[in-house]
Design a protein around this motif. Structure first.
Motif, PDB file in Angstrom:
ATOM      1  N   TRP A   1      47.517  38.583  -2.643  1.00  0.00           N
ATOM      2  CA  TRP A   1      47.559  37.201  -3.153  1.00  0.00           C
ATOM      3  C   TRP A   1      48.757  36.886  -4.034  1.00  0.00           C
ATOM      4  O   TRP A   1      49.053  35.708  -4.270  1.00  0.00           O
ATOM      5  CB  TRP A   1      46.308  36.929  -3.993  1.00  0.00           C
ATOM      6  N   ALA A   2      49.430  37.895  -4.578  1.00  0.00           N
ATOM      7  CA  ALA A   2      50.357  37.671  -5.685  1.00  0.00           C
ATOM      8  C   ALA A   2      51.438  36.649  -5.367  1.00  0.00           C
ATOM      9  O   ALA A   2      51.711  35.755  -6.175  1.00  0.00           O
ATOM     10  CB  ALA A   2      50.991  38.993  -6.111  1.00  0.00           C
ATOM     11  N   TYR A   3      52.063  36.760  -4.209  1.00  0.00           N
ATOM     12  CA  TYR A   3      53.182  35.856  -3.928  1.00  0.00           C
ATOM     13  C   TYR A   3      52.735  34.402  -3.969  1.00  0.00           C
ATOM     14  O   TYR A   3      53.355  33.552  -4.613  1.00  0.00           O
ATOM     15  CB  TYR A   3      53.828  36.186  -2.576  1.00  0.00           C
ATOM     16  N   ASP A   4      51.654  34.093  -3.282  1.00  0.00           N
ATOM     17  CA  ASP A   4      51.192  32.706  -3.247  1.00  0.00           C
ATOM     18  C   ASP A   4      50.794  32.217  -4.636  1.00  0.00           C
ATOM     19  O   ASP A   4      51.125  31.094  -5.033  1.00  0.00           O
ATOM     20  CB  ASP A   4      50.006  32.555  -2.288  1.00  0.00           C
ATOM     21  N   LEU A   5      50.068  33.048  -5.385  1.00  0.00           N
ATOM     22  CA  LEU A   5      49.630  32.617  -6.712  1.00  0.00           C
ATOM     23  C   LEU A   5      50.810  32.441  -7.662  1.00  0.00           C
ATOM     24  O   LEU A   5      50.782  31.572  -8.536  1.00  0.00           O
ATOM     25  CB  LEU A   5      48.623  33.612  -7.281  1.00  0.00           C
TER      26      LEU A   5
ATOM     27  N   ALA B   1      41.365  41.218 -14.169  1.00  0.00           N
ATOM     28  CA  ALA B   1      42.109  42.199 -13.381  1.00  0.00           C
ATOM     29  C   ALA B   1      42.789  43.296 -14.194  1.00  0.00           C
ATOM     30  O   ALA B   1      42.723  44.472 -13.812  1.00  0.00           O
ATOM     31  CB  ALA B   1      43.131  41.479 -12.493  1.00  0.00           C
ATOM     32  N   PRO B   2      43.490  42.989 -15.306  1.00  0.00           N
ATOM     33  CA  PRO B   2      44.293  44.045 -15.940  1.00  0.00           C
ATOM     34  C   PRO B   2      43.547  45.332 -16.268  1.00  0.00           C
ATOM     35  O   PRO B   2      44.005  46.429 -15.879  1.00  0.00           O
ATOM     36  CB  PRO B   2      44.849  43.345 -17.192  1.00  0.00           C
ATOM     37  N   PRO B   3      42.401  45.300 -16.949  1.00  0.00           N
ATOM     38  CA  PRO B   3      41.752  46.588 -17.268  1.00  0.00           C
ATOM     39  C   PRO B   3      41.273  47.330 -16.028  1.00  0.00           C
ATOM     40  O   PRO B   3      41.298  48.578 -16.004  1.00  0.00           O
ATOM     41  CB  PRO B   3      40.585  46.175 -18.168  1.00  0.00           C
TER      42      PRO B   3
ATOM     43  N   LEU C   1      50.350  44.835 -12.234  1.00  0.00           N
ATOM     44  CA  LEU C   1      49.994  44.362 -13.571  1.00  0.00           C
ATOM     45  C   LEU C   1      50.964  43.295 -14.050  1.00  0.00           C
ATOM     46  O   LEU C   1      50.562  42.293 -14.649  1.00  0.00           O
ATOM     47  CB  LEU C   1      49.974  45.536 -14.543  1.00  0.00           C
ATOM     48  N   HIS C   2      52.253  43.480 -13.770  1.00  0.00           N
ATOM     49  CA  HIS C   2      53.222  42.459 -14.159  1.00  0.00           C
ATOM     50  C   HIS C   2      53.016  41.168 -13.367  1.00  0.00           C
ATOM     51  O   HIS C   2      53.163  40.063 -13.911  1.00  0.00           O
ATOM     52  CB  HIS C   2      54.642  42.974 -13.967  1.00  0.00           C
ATOM     53  N   GLN C   3      52.665  41.289 -12.094  1.00  0.00           N
ATOM     54  CA  GLN C   3      52.437  40.084 -11.301  1.00  0.00           C
ATOM     55  C   GLN C   3      51.263  39.291 -11.841  1.00  0.00           C
ATOM     56  O   GLN C   3      51.319  38.062 -11.914  1.00  0.00           O
ATOM     57  CB  GLN C   3      52.239  40.465  -9.829  1.00  0.00           C
ATOM     58  N   VAL C   4      50.191  39.977 -12.229  1.00  0.00           N
ATOM     59  CA  VAL C   4      49.061  39.280 -12.830  1.00  0.00           C
ATOM     60  C   VAL C   4      49.494  38.621 -14.140  1.00  0.00           C
ATOM     61  O   VAL C   4      49.164  37.461 -14.409  1.00  0.00           O
ATOM     62  CB  VAL C   4      47.882  40.239 -13.062  1.00  0.00           C
ATOM     63  N   ARG C   5      50.224  39.353 -14.971  1.00  0.00           N
ATOM     64  CA  ARG C   5      50.690  38.779 -16.240  1.00  0.00           C
ATOM     65  C   ARG C   5      51.527  37.523 -16.005  1.00  0.00           C
ATOM     66  O   ARG C   5      51.385  36.508 -16.712  1.00  0.00           O
ATOM     67  CB  ARG C   5      51.506  39.829 -17.010  1.00  0.00           C
ATOM     68  N   LEU C   6      52.403  37.569 -14.989  1.00  0.00           N
ATOM     69  CA  LEU C   6      53.278  36.428 -14.697  1.00  0.00           C
ATOM     70  C   LEU C   6      52.487  35.201 -14.255  1.00  0.00           C
ATOM     71  O   LEU C   6      52.948  34.066 -14.439  1.00  0.00           O
ATOM     72  CB  LEU C   6      54.295  36.819 -13.620  1.00  0.00           C
ATOM     73  N   MET C   7      51.309  35.420 -13.688  1.00  0.00           N
ATOM     74  CA  MET C   7      50.476  34.278 -13.297  1.00  0.00           C
ATOM     75  C   MET C   7      50.081  33.435 -14.510  1.00  0.00           C
ATOM     76  O   MET C   7      49.778  32.244 -14.366  1.00  0.00           O
ATOM     77  CB  MET C   7      49.221  34.762 -12.568  1.00  0.00           C
ATOM     78  N   GLY C   8      50.069  34.035 -15.668  1.00  0.00           N
ATOM     79  CA  GLY C   8      49.713  33.310 -16.881  1.00  0.00           C
ATOM     80  C   GLY C   8      50.874  32.581 -17.512  1.00  0.00           C
ATOM     81  O   GLY C   8      50.689  31.873 -18.516  1.00  0.00           O
ATOM     82  N   LEU C   9      52.084  32.752 -16.974  1.00  0.00           N
ATOM     83  CA  LEU C   9      53.261  32.052 -17.468  1.00  0.00           C
ATOM     84  C   LEU C   9      53.589  30.891 -16.539  1.00  0.00           C
ATOM     85  O   LEU C   9      53.120  30.832 -15.403  1.00  0.00           O
ATOM     86  CB  LEU C   9      54.453  33.008 -17.553  1.00  0.00           C
TER      87      LEU C   9
END
Length: 298
Positions: free
Chosen positions: A192-196, A227-229, A241-249
């Motif tokens: 999912w990361a790219y689309d999100l 997701a992170p933990p 983990l960085h991709q998930v973090r970037l979703m919050g920016l």
């Protein structure tokens, strides 16, 4: 590799579907073009109760959305066999996307059917989702799907599109705080990361734009929180983990982050990475597209 036995809850749900929908037939006025859809003999089989359809006829029947006011009756006719095929992982879909399956449910009025019928469908969906979350992951994606059915993120799409909501399916995933479900989550984030990161729902949907945006926002918020933990516990790559973090920016904070994984970065004056038309409306480029490859890859 042989498929594993179906879990008891799913087996019971399938038995209940067979009982509740026994004797159902497509309505007499159900019709399709015999030049493109199939033969008159095949159409006639839909109007005979409890006769098993061959896999190709079953596929053509559930994939067709042109049944008009006969759709509910056609769906009732094929539900027991269709759901068993879903449970056994033998349903073939375009690009392995279960949005098509969900659409077959969604264009009906199944959530307004008699209580016994809608409850049987709802219990099947929950049992199917539980099966997906508890199926062990393997190192080989092909082996995993052959042995254990489609990946959890694909089943999630089918359940969401069938019901129009993410909430109960994400809640069930969150309740399963174990390594197996966490590995499924890692695979989902990778998918999912790219689309999100382009602020787009990561599957084709027939929902209206505002509803699709609400689904995307709910999914993104859930990933940021849950997701992170779980990814750390199963030693997922730092890139996830960085991709998930970037979703919050948002905006430049996301695109200028040193861990932004795609090149080129978006032009701030043009908004996020460009979308492109797809078979179900607007879709974002695949990470395999040259313009979307991670920095440093050929």
């Amino acid at each position: 590799m042989d498929a594993r036995p179906l879990p008891p809850r799913l087996t019971h749900a399938l038995d209940q579907l067979a009982l509740v929908f026994r004797g159902m037939t497509a309505p007499d006025h159900a019709d399709q073009c015999t030049c493109h859809w199939g033969s008159e003999e095949e159409l006639a089989l839909l109007k005979v109760p409890d006769v098993e359809l061959d896999p190709d006829l079953l596929r053509r029947t559930w994939q067709t959305v042109g049944w008009l006011d006969a759709h509910d009756g056609v769906l009732r006719r094929i539900l027991p066999q269709l759901c068993r095929a879903l449970a056994e992982g033998t349903v073939e879909t375009f690009l392995d996307s279960y949005d098509e399956v969900g659409r077959c449910f969604a264009v009906s009025t199944w959530q307004q059917w008699p209580a016994a019928q809608r409850d049987a469908i709802r219990e099947f969906l929950h049992a199917w989702w539980e099966q997906a979350l508890t199926a062990p992951e393997t190192d080989s994606e092909t082996d995993s799907e052959a042995a254990h059915g489609p990946p959890a993120h694909a089943v999630l799409v089918g359940c969401v599109e069938a019901t129009g909501t993410l909430t109960p399916w994400l809640a069930a995933w969150e309740d399963r705080d174990d390594d197996i479900s966490a590995r499924h989550l890692a695979r989902a984030v990778e998918h999912w990361a790219y689309d999100l990161l382009c602020d787009v729902l990561p599957w084709p949907t027939w929902a209206e734009d505002e509803e699709a945006e609400a689904l995307r926002a709910e999914l993104t918020g859930w990933l940021l929180r849950c997701a992170p933990p779980r990814l750390r516990r199963v030693h997922a790559p730092d890139t996830l983990l960085h991709q998930v973090r970037l979703m919050g920016l948002t905006g430049l904070a996301r695109w200028e982050d040193p861990h932004w994984p795609y090149t080129p970065s978006p032009d701030p004056s043009q908004g996020p990475l460009p979308a492109r038309p797809g078979p179900y409306g607007t879709m974002t480029p695949s990470p395999t597209d040259p313009a979307a490859r991670p920095a440093g890859e050929p």
